[in-house]
Design a protein around this motif. Structure first.
Motif, PDB file in Angstrom:
ATOM      1  N   THR A 205     -15.221  -4.355  -3.485  1.00 18.23           N
ATOM      2  CA  THR A 205     -15.466  -2.919  -3.622  1.00 18.23           C
ATOM      3  C   THR A 205     -14.193  -2.088  -3.396  1.00 18.23           C
ATOM      4  O   THR A 205     -14.271  -0.868  -3.280  1.00 18.23           O
ATOM      5  N   ILE A 206     -13.054  -2.742  -3.354  1.00 18.12           N
ATOM      6  CA  ILE A 206     -11.805  -2.054  -3.016  1.00 18.12           C
ATOM      7  C   ILE A 206     -11.414  -1.003  -4.058  1.00 18.12           C
ATOM      8  O   ILE A 206     -10.867   0.038  -3.711  1.00 18.12           O
ATOM      9  N   GLU A 207     -11.741  -1.220  -5.335  1.00 20.28           N
ATOM     10  CA  GLU A 207     -11.382  -0.217  -6.347  1.00 20.28           C
ATOM     11  C   GLU A 207     -12.178   1.073  -6.166  1.00 20.28           C
ATOM     12  O   GLU A 207     -11.655   2.156  -6.413  1.00 20.28           O
ATOM     13  N   THR A 208     -13.415   0.980  -5.725  1.00 22.95           N
ATOM     14  CA  THR A 208     -14.214   2.174  -5.437  1.00 22.95           C
ATOM     15  C   THR A 208     -13.562   2.978  -4.313  1.00 22.95           C
ATOM     16  O   THR A 208     -13.442   4.197  -4.393  1.00 22.95           O
ATOM     17  N   VAL A 209     -13.106   2.284  -3.277  1.00 22.46           N
ATOM     18  CA  VAL A 209     -12.420   2.952  -2.165  1.00 22.46           C
ATOM     19  C   VAL A 209     -11.104   3.545  -2.651  1.00 22.46           C
ATOM     20  O   VAL A 209     -10.744   4.666  -2.283  1.00 22.46           O
ATOM     21  N   ALA A 210     -10.384   2.820  -3.509  1.00 20.71           N
ATOM     22  CA  ALA A 210      -9.111   3.330  -4.047  1.00 20.71           C
ATOM     23  C   ALA A 210      -9.336   4.640  -4.801  1.00 20.71           C
ATOM     24  O   ALA A 210      -8.564   5.590  -4.649  1.00 20.71           O
ATOM     25  N   LYS A 211     -10.385   4.719  -5.603  1.00 24.88           N
ATOM     26  CA  LYS A 211     -10.689   5.949  -6.338  1.00 24.88           C
ATOM     27  C   LYS A 211     -10.975   7.099  -5.381  1.00 24.88           C
ATOM     28  O   LYS A 211     -10.503   8.223  -5.582  1.00 24.88           O
ATOM     29  N   ARG A 212     -11.725   6.829  -4.319  1.00 25.51           N
ATOM     30  CA  ARG A 212     -12.030   7.872  -3.330  1.00 25.51           C
ATOM     31  C   ARG A 212     -10.763   8.349  -2.633  1.00 25.51           C
ATOM     32  O   ARG A 212     -10.590   9.548  -2.389  1.00 25.51           O
ATOM     33  N   LEU A 213      -9.894   7.409  -2.300  1.00 18.63           N
ATOM     34  CA  LEU A 213      -8.642   7.782  -1.642  1.00 18.63           C
ATOM     35  C   LEU A 213      -7.800   8.682  -2.536  1.00 18.63           C
ATOM     36  O   LEU A 213      -7.288   9.710  -2.079  1.00 18.63           O
ATOM     37  N   LEU A 214      -7.651   8.302  -3.780  1.00 17.12           N
ATOM     38  CA  LEU A 214      -6.839   9.100  -4.702  1.00 17.12           C
ATOM     39  C   LEU A 214      -7.358  10.520  -4.828  1.00 17.12           C
ATOM     40  O   LEU A 214      -6.579  11.459  -4.988  1.00 17.12           O
ATOM     41  N   GLN A 215      -8.661  10.697  -4.744  1.00 17.02           N
ATOM     42  CA  GLN A 215      -9.254  12.036  -4.811  1.00 17.02           C
ATOM     43  C   GLN A 215      -9.020  12.825  -3.528  1.00 17.02           C
ATOM     44  O   GLN A 215      -9.124  14.048  -3.526  1.00 17.02           O
TER      45      GLN A 215
ATOM     46  N   ALA B  22      -3.595  -7.232   7.128  1.00 25.41           N
ATOM     47  CA  ALA B  22      -4.741  -6.309   7.094  1.00 25.41           C
ATOM     48  C   ALA B  22      -5.136  -5.926   5.677  1.00 25.41           C
ATOM     49  O   ALA B  22      -6.259  -5.493   5.438  1.00 25.41           O
ATOM     50  N   GLY B  23      -4.210  -6.053   4.727  1.00 28.45           N
ATOM     51  CA  GLY B  23      -4.534  -5.717   3.345  1.00 28.45           C
ATOM     52  C   GLY B  23      -3.870  -4.455   2.833  1.00 28.45           C
ATOM     53  O   GLY B  23      -4.348  -3.848   1.879  1.00 28.45           O
ATOM     54  N   LYS B  24      -2.764  -4.075   3.430  1.00 26.46           N
ATOM     55  CA  LYS B  24      -2.056  -2.869   2.992  1.00 26.46           C
ATOM     56  C   LYS B  24      -1.599  -2.999   1.532  1.00 26.46           C
ATOM     57  O   LYS B  24      -1.880  -2.126   0.708  1.00 26.46           O
ATOM     58  N   THR B  25      -0.916  -4.091   1.224  1.00 21.73           N
ATOM     59  CA  THR B  25      -0.423  -4.291  -0.139  1.00 21.73           C
ATOM     60  C   THR B  25      -1.583  -4.482  -1.114  1.00 21.73           C
ATOM     61  O   THR B  25      -1.531  -3.989  -2.246  1.00 21.73           O
ATOM     62  N   THR B  26      -2.644  -5.139  -0.690  1.00 22.45           N
ATOM     63  CA  THR B  26      -3.820  -5.325  -1.553  1.00 22.45           C
ATOM     64  C   THR B  26      -4.432  -3.974  -1.911  1.00 22.45           C
ATOM     65  O   THR B  26      -4.799  -3.739  -3.072  1.00 22.45           O
ATOM     66  N   LEU B  27      -4.535  -3.077  -0.939  1.00 22.31           N
ATOM     67  CA  LEU B  27      -5.064  -1.736  -1.206  1.00 22.31           C
ATOM     68  C   LEU B  27      -4.121  -0.971  -2.136  1.00 22.31           C
ATOM     69  O   LEU B  27      -4.576  -0.311  -3.082  1.00 22.31           O
ATOM     70  N   ILE B  28      -2.837  -1.056  -1.896  1.00 24.51           N
ATOM     71  CA  ILE B  28      -1.871  -0.373  -2.761  1.00 24.51           C
ATOM     72  C   ILE B  28      -1.967  -0.908  -4.183  1.00 24.51           C
ATOM     73  O   ILE B  28      -1.917  -0.146  -5.150  1.00 24.51           O
ATOM     74  N   LYS B  29      -2.132  -2.201  -4.320  1.00 21.21           N
ATOM     75  CA  LYS B  29      -2.300  -2.811  -5.645  1.00 21.21           C
ATOM     76  C   LYS B  29      -3.515  -2.212  -6.360  1.00 21.21           C
ATOM     77  O   LYS B  29      -3.457  -1.885  -7.542  1.00 21.21           O
ATOM     78  N   SER B  30      -4.616  -2.020  -5.631  1.00 27.12           N
ATOM     79  CA  SER B  30      -5.818  -1.406  -6.218  1.00 27.12           C
ATOM     80  C   SER B  30      -5.593   0.051  -6.572  1.00 27.12           C
ATOM     81  O   SER B  30      -6.054   0.520  -7.611  1.00 27.12           O
ATOM     82  N   LEU B  31      -4.890   0.789  -5.717  1.00 27.57           N
ATOM     83  CA  LEU B  31      -4.577   2.184  -6.015  1.00 27.57           C
ATOM     84  C   LEU B  31      -3.767   2.288  -7.302  1.00 27.57           C
ATOM     85  O   LEU B  31      -4.060   3.121  -8.167  1.00 27.57           O
ATOM     86  N   LEU B  32      -2.765   1.441  -7.445  1.00 25.73           N
ATOM     87  CA  LEU B  32      -1.929   1.460  -8.647  1.00 25.73           C
ATOM     88  C   LEU B  32      -2.729   1.069  -9.887  1.00 25.73           C
ATOM     89  O   LEU B  32      -2.548   1.650 -10.960  1.00 25.73           O
ATOM     90  N   LYS B  33      -3.632   0.127  -9.750  1.00 23.72           N
ATOM     91  CA  LYS B  33      -4.479  -0.268 -10.877  1.00 23.72           C
ATOM     92  C   LYS B  33      -5.357   0.896 -11.313  1.00 23.72           C
ATOM     93  O   LYS B  33      -5.471   1.197 -12.510  1.00 23.72           O
TER      94      LYS B  33
END
Length: 151
Positions: free
Chosen positions: A12-22, A37-48
């Motif tokens: 569900t990380i892409e859903t969270v990434a969309k919320r963060l960007l907003q 912890a997944g910092k780079t994984t989250l950044i990867k999703s934000l960029l996607k």
């Protein structure tokens, strides 16, 4: 300050990434969390979510990676390996801070005195091997009637 909290799993990380960007109201986003912890994984999703087709990797050795997105260039920093703030200063980190580009920064505590005042902070905590809790802190002094989310 406004704080938002999300619990998520990798699926569900892409859903969270969309919320963060907003929610971001600054061009400088700090990502905090322990190793793994997944910092780079989250950044990867934000960029996607931002439409980047670039191969996203941790800039641990290069210090900074550059990615193309529909919102322009995004710089991704990892200050884990720097010896001191002078090293960041010597490669011109202040120039990046003064740019109009979005900056994603891991291990920002290593350059704390160089950081601009207007930042958003993403703290990631490990709940289990597959679940994380994310806390987004938004500085309300950045908010105006004309502030628009970075999406």
């Amino acid at each position: 300050m406004i704080t938002k909290e999300y619990t998520y799993r990798l699926d569900t990380i892409e859903t969270v990434a969309k919320r963060l960007l907003q929610s971001f109201n600054s061009k400088v986003i700090l990502f905090n969390g322990e190793m793994g912890a997944g910092k780079t994984t989250l950044i990867k999703s934000l960029l996607k979510v931002m439409g980047s087709d670039d191969a996203v990797t941790s800039p641990t050795f290069s210090i900074v990676n550059e990615y193309s997105t529909y919102k322009g260039i995004v710089y991704h920093f990892d200050f884990y390996r720097i010896e001191d703030e002078e090293e960041a200063h010597n490669f011109g980190v202040e120039d990046y801070f003064e740019s109009n580009n979005l900056l994603f920064i891991e291990w920002s505590e290593r350059v704390a005195s160089l950081l601009p005042k207007d930042v958003c902070i993403v703290d990631i905590s490990i709940n289990s091997p597959k679940e994380r809790t994310l806390k987004l802190t938004i500085n309300t002094h950045n908010l105006t009637e004309n502030t628009h989310a970075i999406s």
